[in-house]
Design a protein around this motif. Structure first.
Motif, PDB file in Angstrom:
ATOM      1  N   GLN A 506     -10.351 -10.678  66.232  1.00  0.00           N
ATOM      2  CA  GLN A 506     -11.660 -11.240  65.798  1.00  0.00           C
ATOM      3  C   GLN A 506     -11.511 -12.272  64.869  1.00  0.00           C
ATOM      4  O   GLN A 506     -10.362 -12.722  64.319  1.00  0.00           O
ATOM      5  CB  GLN A 506     -12.528 -10.101  64.882  1.00  0.00           C
ATOM      6  CG  GLN A 506     -12.833  -8.989  66.018  1.00  0.00           C
ATOM      7  CD  GLN A 506     -13.581  -7.893  64.889  1.00  0.00           C
ATOM      8  OE1 GLN A 506     -12.840  -6.968  64.277  1.00  0.00           O
ATOM      9  NE2 GLN A 506     -14.720  -8.035  64.935  1.00  0.00           N
ATOM     10  N   PRO A 507     -12.557 -13.383  65.173  1.00  0.00           N
ATOM     11  CA  PRO A 507     -12.141 -14.529  64.302  1.00  0.00           C
ATOM     12  C   PRO A 507     -11.911 -14.564  62.939  1.00  0.00           C
ATOM     13  O   PRO A 507     -12.756 -13.652  62.245  1.00  0.00           O
ATOM     14  CB  PRO A 507     -13.616 -15.409  64.640  1.00  0.00           C
ATOM     15  CG  PRO A 507     -14.032 -14.866  65.966  1.00  0.00           C
ATOM     16  CD  PRO A 507     -13.729 -13.230  65.717  1.00  0.00           C
ATOM     17  N   GLY A 508     -11.130 -15.306  62.341  1.00  0.00           N
ATOM     18  CA  GLY A 508     -10.926 -15.032  60.804  1.00  0.00           C
ATOM     19  C   GLY A 508     -10.269 -13.898  60.349  1.00  0.00           C
ATOM     20  O   GLY A 508      -9.992 -13.699  59.105  1.00  0.00           O
ATOM     21  N   LYS A 509      -9.988 -12.917  61.175  1.00  0.00           N
ATOM     22  CA  LYS A 509      -9.540 -11.552  61.001  1.00  0.00           C
ATOM     23  C   LYS A 509      -7.684 -11.793  60.683  1.00  0.00           C
ATOM     24  O   LYS A 509      -7.111 -12.601  61.141  1.00  0.00           O
ATOM     25  CB  LYS A 509      -9.492 -10.693  61.994  1.00  0.00           C
ATOM     26  CG  LYS A 509      -9.330  -9.067  61.704  1.00  0.00           C
ATOM     27  CD  LYS A 509      -9.766  -8.430  62.794  1.00  0.00           C
ATOM     28  CE  LYS A 509      -9.634  -6.771  62.862  1.00  0.00           C
ATOM     29  NZ  LYS A 509     -10.172  -5.930  63.681  1.00  0.00           N
ATOM     30  N   ARG A 510      -7.375 -10.940  59.788  1.00  0.00           N
ATOM     31  CA  ARG A 510      -5.829 -10.735  59.523  1.00  0.00           C
ATOM     32  C   ARG A 510      -5.290  -9.595  60.350  1.00  0.00           C
ATOM     33  O   ARG A 510      -5.851  -8.501  60.204  1.00  0.00           O
ATOM     34  CB  ARG A 510      -5.698 -10.632  57.840  1.00  0.00           C
ATOM     35  CG  ARG A 510      -6.371 -11.777  57.276  1.00  0.00           C
ATOM     36  CD  ARG A 510      -6.271 -11.775  55.885  1.00  0.00           C
ATOM     37  NE  ARG A 510      -6.983 -12.790  55.193  1.00  0.00           N
ATOM     38  CZ  ARG A 510      -6.477 -13.538  54.201  1.00  0.00           C
ATOM     39  NH1 ARG A 510      -5.141 -13.562  53.661  1.00  0.00           N
ATOM     40  NH2 ARG A 510      -6.969 -14.548  53.666  1.00  0.00           N
ATOM     41  N   PRO A 511      -4.290  -9.970  61.333  1.00  0.00           N
ATOM     42  CA  PRO A 511      -3.603  -8.686  61.763  1.00  0.00           C
ATOM     43  C   PRO A 511      -2.861  -7.660  61.091  1.00  0.00           C
ATOM     44  O   PRO A 511      -2.585  -8.104  59.806  1.00  0.00           O
ATOM     45  CB  PRO A 511      -2.419  -9.605  62.997  1.00  0.00           C
ATOM     46  CG  PRO A 511      -2.391 -10.697  62.085  1.00  0.00           C
ATOM     47  CD  PRO A 511      -3.604 -11.400  61.549  1.00  0.00           C
ATOM     48  N   ARG A 512      -3.000  -6.522  61.500  1.00  0.00           N
ATOM     49  CA  ARG A 512      -2.196  -5.399  60.931  1.00  0.00           C
ATOM     50  C   ARG A 512      -0.924  -5.887  60.747  1.00  0.00           C
ATOM     51  O   ARG A 512      -0.164  -6.318  61.763  1.00  0.00           O
ATOM     52  CB  ARG A 512      -2.400  -4.126  61.539  1.00  0.00           C
ATOM     53  CG  ARG A 512      -1.951  -2.776  60.852  1.00  0.00           C
ATOM     54  CD  ARG A 512      -2.212  -1.637  61.804  1.00  0.00           C
ATOM     55  NE  ARG A 512      -1.564  -1.653  62.668  1.00  0.00           N
ATOM     56  CZ  ARG A 512      -1.644  -0.992  63.942  1.00  0.00           C
ATOM     57  NH1 ARG A 512      -2.941  -0.335  64.000  1.00  0.00           N
ATOM     58  NH2 ARG A 512      -1.172  -1.164  65.097  1.00  0.00           N
TER      59      ARG A 512
END
Length: 628
Positions: A506-512
């Motif tokens: 998702q836009p702006g999301k930090r990957p796990r």
């Protein structure tokens, strides 16, 4: 110089009373004072002809060590295997200590401490050198998590420098025409590059906890980049094992010779382009990286890839590192803390330990079938929950409290039979789970780097950083590699039943992440700093070391050197060539499907007790612990 290493084990952990896991807190920790054991910094005179923009005393001290940067060697000799184990012994110190994944990085950190720098100062200097000498693992083109103990006010803090997805990112970015890209195609592409976060995180840490000038901390890396360093056996072997580097002209021009072959072991490798970038960041702060022509070149390289990405200048200019409360819990009378989601590492480690607490781990031999069995079963359950529930908490309601609740962990622990493996574990249903997200089976790559530092005032740093896979996206810009961190998202946005996956793009999301820098407290004092690279296996590596120290009474070096083992909710993994391999048949008799293979952890740790500081470095890699 470093104190003399000792082959004798330190006393190990005491045996505090056992206690069942209690609910684990996500509140900011304030823990009573750590009484530092230190002496005043040494006063040394230095002379250097180098630029006044770099801290002269520190640069001179680094240059005094420079014969180690590029020793004479037979460049035709064959390298050691990338995972070849080297016997390492416990290193003791009284005043301050560092441990990092390359000797030159550790030397830079020790030089900073000798100049009166803080643990954060030492960590920054070490990380910048690692960018140069261990480029396959971490650097300014990536991100990380930083855990810091401030002795004066007894406060533990977390800085999240994880990469973010571009504003233009769509959840189907890795699913062209309805089918997921092969993982390697996704990884080696512009699509995989997230907005780097490391420099913003380091800058935030320095503003809060730095003691030496920001520019001074760049001196070791700048000097080594200009003067050159010796290609190590590990770097040579990893370049040779990564043919995708040859497909990127800029990377090939740096990592390969004129014949397209990896530079031989001992070759003096210079990186003036990186030196110039670091000089500019030293003078202008992180803005010199995130705005202007360096940022423009990063964006251009990502968009020029044959499979282009959508990173934009606005993504770089708008990136912010985040302060987060630490995630903490108890195990056998100790307090264990690490960063919260979006990393799953400390959460999963605490889940595993919570499920192991009712088991007789302390009475089992580390090389016994039952010890491996219990450890692997706890791992299955923790990894099942990780894949179902953990993602960026700014986008997904992660049920952290429910996953760590004592009654939930007791219920999960009850699923562990002493006589039979459960096979593939299913995720549980913790309190606070607001949705039934789809399961994420994204692969993870064993790269990354971990470093630790304790300064003379008792401040401590445990930091894990990464560019994700070995050599990241392989996109090489101005002397540094860009990450492929977006492949830490699920490549598929929904599962087979159409449910959205928590860790989707998702836009702006930090990957796990699985990064797990941790600090263990014994009573009022920081007792153990630990962490490791290794992709999703980081969780097992760190948990193994914690069990080694806290259950089996080993010193930090012995615990790090224990054979790696565990399950990521698939096969039960045993480290190739280790004392655990003969256990395979016994584990199969309990229903385990066993895989014997390389387990290239890169654990680094410092233990603090009544006798002082003791440090350990992983024998599987080239790192060292140093101290005074």
């Amino acid at each position: 110089m470093a104190c003399a290493p000792e082959s004798q084990a330190c006393s190990g952990a005491p045996a505090p009373q056992q206690s069942r896991s209690t609910p684990l807190s996500v509140a900011a920790e304030k823990i009573p004072r750590h009484h530092a054991r230190c002496s005043p910094p040494r006063k040394t005179r230095f002379v250097t002809p180098f630029s006044h923009t770099i801290h002269r005393p520190l640069l001179a001290l680094v240059l005094a060590l420079s014969p180690l940067a590029a020793p004479a060697s037979d460049e035709s000799r064959h390298p050691e295997p990338a995972t070849a184990a080297v016997t390492k012994v416990l290193v003791r110190a009284q005043r301050h200590m560092v441990a990092a994944a390359h000797p030159l990085a550790a030397q830079a950190g020790l030089a900073v401490l000798r100049q009166g720098g803080s643990a954060v100062d030492a960590g920054i200097a070490m990380q910048l050198v690692l960018n140069l000498v261990e480029p396959q693992s971490s650097g300014i083109g990536g991100g990380g998590f930083l855990l810091h103990w401030q002795a004066a006010d007894r406060r533990l803090s977390v800085i999240d420098g994880r990469e973010t997805a571009p504003a233009a990112a769509r959840e189907d970015r890795f699913v062209p025409e309805g089918r997921a890209l092969p993982f390697r195609a996704a990884m080696n592409s512009g699509l995989s590059v997230g907005t780097p976060g490391l420099l913003r995180a380091l800058e935030m840490a320095h503003r809060q906890h730095g003691r030496l000038p920001w520019a001074a901390l760049f001196a070791p890396a700048v000097a080594l980049a200009e003067e050159g360093f010796a290609v190590s056996p590990r770097l040579h072997a990893l370049i040779a094992a990564t043919p995708a580097l040859a497909e990127q002209p800029s990377a090939a021009a740096y990592f390969l010779d004129g014949e397209g072959r990896p530079w031989p072991v001992g070759h003096r490798l210079r990186n003036p382009a990186l030196a110039e970038v670091l000089r500019r960041v030293a003078a202008g702060g992180a803005d010199a990286f995130y705005r202007g022509d360096i940022a423009d070149d990063i964006v251009a390289a990502v968009r020029a890839h044959p499979r282009p990405g959508d990173l934009a200048a606005a993504d770089l200019a708008g990136y912010r590192a985040l302060q987060r409360p630490p995630l903490c819990g108890n195990y056998r009378g100790y307090r264990l803390c690490g960063p919260p989601p979006p990393t799953s590492g400390p959460l999963a480690v605490l889940q595993m330990l919570g499920m192991l607490e009712p088991q007789p781990m302390a009475r089992l031999a580390p090389d016994s079938v039952q010890a491996v069995h219990y450890f692997a079963e706890a791992g299955r359950l923790a990894y099942a929950d990780r894949e179902r529930y953990v993602a960026d908490p700014d986008f997904v309601a992660v049920p952290v409290a429910g996953l760590l609740a004592a009654d939930y962990l007791a219920t999960r622990a009850a699923l562990i039979s002493p006589r039979r493996s459960m096979g593939r574990a299913l995720p549980g249903l913790p309190a606070g789970a607001q949705m039934a997200p789809g399961e994420d089976a994204t692969a993870a790559q064993p790269s990354t780097s971990h470093l630790v530092a304790v300064d003379g005032e008792g401040n401590a740093l445990s930091m894990t950083t990464t560019i994700e896979a070995a050599f990241g996206s392989k996109i090489f810009v101005r002397g540094f590699l860009l990450n492929n961190q977006l492949t830490d998202f699920s490549l598929l946005p929904r599962d087979a039943e159409g449910r959205p996956i928590a860790n989707r793009v998702q836009p702006g999301k930090r990957p796990r992440s699985a990064m797990a820098p941790m600090v263990v407290f014994r009573g009022e004092q920081p007792y153990l700093l630990i962490g490791s690279p290794g992709g999703s296996a980081i969780i097992n590596y760190v948990a193994k070391t914690l069990v080694g120290v806290l259950d089996w009474g080993l010193d930090v070096q012995q615990a790090i050197a224990l054979p790696n083992m565990g399950s990521r909710n698939r096969q039960t993994e045993l480290e190739h060539g280790s004392a655990l391999v003969p256990l395979a048949d016994g584990l199969r008799s309990l229903g385990h499907t066993v895989n014997v293979g390389d387990q290239p952890s890169g654990l680094h740790g410092i233990l603090i007790d009544e006798s002082g500081l003791s440090g350990g470095a992983d024998p599987r890699r080239e790192g060292v612990a140093l101290g005074d």
